[in-house]
Design a protein around this motif. Sequence first.
Motif, PDB file in Angstrom:
ATOM      1  N   LYS A   1      -1.798 -58.025 -48.998  1.00  0.00           N
ATOM      2  CA  LYS A   1      -2.602 -57.443 -50.066  1.00  0.00           C
ATOM      3  C   LYS A   1      -4.001 -58.060 -50.072  1.00  0.00           C
ATOM      4  O   LYS A   1      -4.145 -59.280 -49.987  1.00  0.00           O
ATOM      5  CB  LYS A   1      -1.938 -57.686 -51.420  1.00  0.00           C
ATOM      6  CG  LYS A   1      -0.552 -57.041 -51.565  1.00  0.00           C
ATOM      7  CD  LYS A   1      -0.641 -55.532 -51.575  1.00  0.00           C
ATOM      8  CE  LYS A   1       0.685 -54.882 -51.945  1.00  0.00           C
ATOM      9  NZ  LYS A   1       1.757 -55.149 -50.996  1.00  0.00           N
TER      10      LYS A   1
ATOM     11  N   PHE B   1      -6.601 -56.310 -54.816  1.00  0.00           N
ATOM     12  CA  PHE B   1      -5.330 -55.752 -55.265  1.00  0.00           C
ATOM     13  C   PHE B   1      -4.757 -56.633 -56.364  1.00  0.00           C
ATOM     14  O   PHE B   1      -4.419 -57.791 -56.146  1.00  0.00           O
ATOM     15  CB  PHE B   1      -4.331 -55.670 -54.102  1.00  0.00           C
ATOM     16  CG  PHE B   1      -2.978 -55.108 -54.503  1.00  0.00           C
ATOM     17  CD1 PHE B   1      -2.675 -53.778 -54.275  1.00  0.00           C
ATOM     18  CD2 PHE B   1      -2.013 -55.910 -55.105  1.00  0.00           C
ATOM     19  CE1 PHE B   1      -1.443 -53.252 -54.638  1.00  0.00           C
ATOM     20  CE2 PHE B   1      -0.779 -55.404 -55.473  1.00  0.00           C
ATOM     21  CZ  PHE B   1      -0.495 -54.066 -55.242  1.00  0.00           C
TER      22      PHE B   1
ATOM     23  N   ILE C   1      -5.927 -48.001 -51.097  1.00  0.00           N
ATOM     24  CA  ILE C   1      -5.266 -48.666 -52.216  1.00  0.00           C
ATOM     25  C   ILE C   1      -5.082 -47.660 -53.347  1.00  0.00           C
ATOM     26  O   ILE C   1      -5.878 -46.727 -53.502  1.00  0.00           O
ATOM     27  CB  ILE C   1      -6.097 -49.879 -52.701  1.00  0.00           C
ATOM     28  CG1 ILE C   1      -5.358 -50.648 -53.804  1.00  0.00           C
ATOM     29  CG2 ILE C   1      -7.475 -49.445 -53.169  1.00  0.00           C
ATOM     30  CD1 ILE C   1      -6.055 -51.938 -54.222  1.00  0.00           C
TER      31      ILE C   1
END
Length: 290
Positions: A87, A91, A241
Motif C-alpha cells: 500500500k 492509502f 486506488i
Amino acid sequence: MAASAPAPPRTTDFPAEGRCSYYVEKKKRFCRMVVAAGRRFCGEHAGAAEEENARKRILCPLDPKHTVYEDQLTKHLKKCNSREKPKPDFFIQDINAGLNDETEIPEQLVPISSLSEEQLESLIKKLRKASEGLNSTLKDQIMYHPALHDALNDPKNGDSATKHLKQQASILGNIEKLKLLGPRRCFVEFGAGKGKLSHWVDIALKDAEKVHFILVEKVTTRFKVDGKHRKKNSVFERLQIDIQHLCLNKIPLLSKEKLPVVGIGKHLCGVATGSLLLKKRRKSDIFVNC
C-alpha cells in the motif's frame, strides 16, 4: 447420385501463421494468441495439445479470468498482476468512507425490495421528515467549451461519443465559469477511467504553465489517453486506488508542489463527492462534479 464437392476452405478454417491452433467455438474462429517456437497452442489453450496433456491448467485463485499450470501455481502467485501489492503512503483505510466513531455500522444491509409494505411506509415517513426544510431543487447548468468544437462536429461520431463529448464540454464550461481553468494548479480527476476529461482540460489550457494532473482510478484501464500527452508544461500521474481510501494530503506531488487543487469527475457519485468535500486539503481546494 454424385456426391457434392466439398466447400472451398475459408480463411478462418486455418490458424494464422505463428498463432494458436485452438478453435474458439463461441467466436467461430481460431485463437489469435502468438505461440512459442515449436508449439501449436498458446499457454491458455495448451491443454488442448497432445504434448501438454500431462499438465493441468486451473483457474488463478486471485483472478479467475485467466488460468495457470497447476504445477506452477506457487510461482505464478508471486508475480500475478492481481496479487495484493504494498500500500502507498496515500492509502489510508476508509478515510473517505463517511463513518466515524459515533456512527454505528448496520449489522445487515437489505434491499428495499425485501421490505414489507409497513416497513416501506415507515421508511418513507422517516425520509420525508429528515428532508423537511432542505432545498432539494437542482438547477441544470449545461454549458459548452470551444476546445471540443472540432470533436463535437466530427461526422464519424455515434450517439454514445456525442453524449460523452457534450458532457465533457459542459464540465469544462462550468470549470471556466468558476475561473478554475488556469495555470499553476493541480487537477485531480476522480473515477478517471481512460482519462479523457483531463485530456480535454489539458487541451483547453493550451500552453498554461505548471499544470499537473492526477488521475484516480481503482481498476486497471485499457486505452488510456493520458500517456499520449507530450506537452512540456503538463504532468500526468495515474493512481490506482479506490477513492474510499485516498488521502490527498499524502500524495507526494501535492505535498511537494503546494499547488491549489481542483477536483473534477464525470462519473463520480454524490456520496463520494460529499465525502471528499468534507475532507478538503485547504480552503483553496475546489471540487467540481457533473
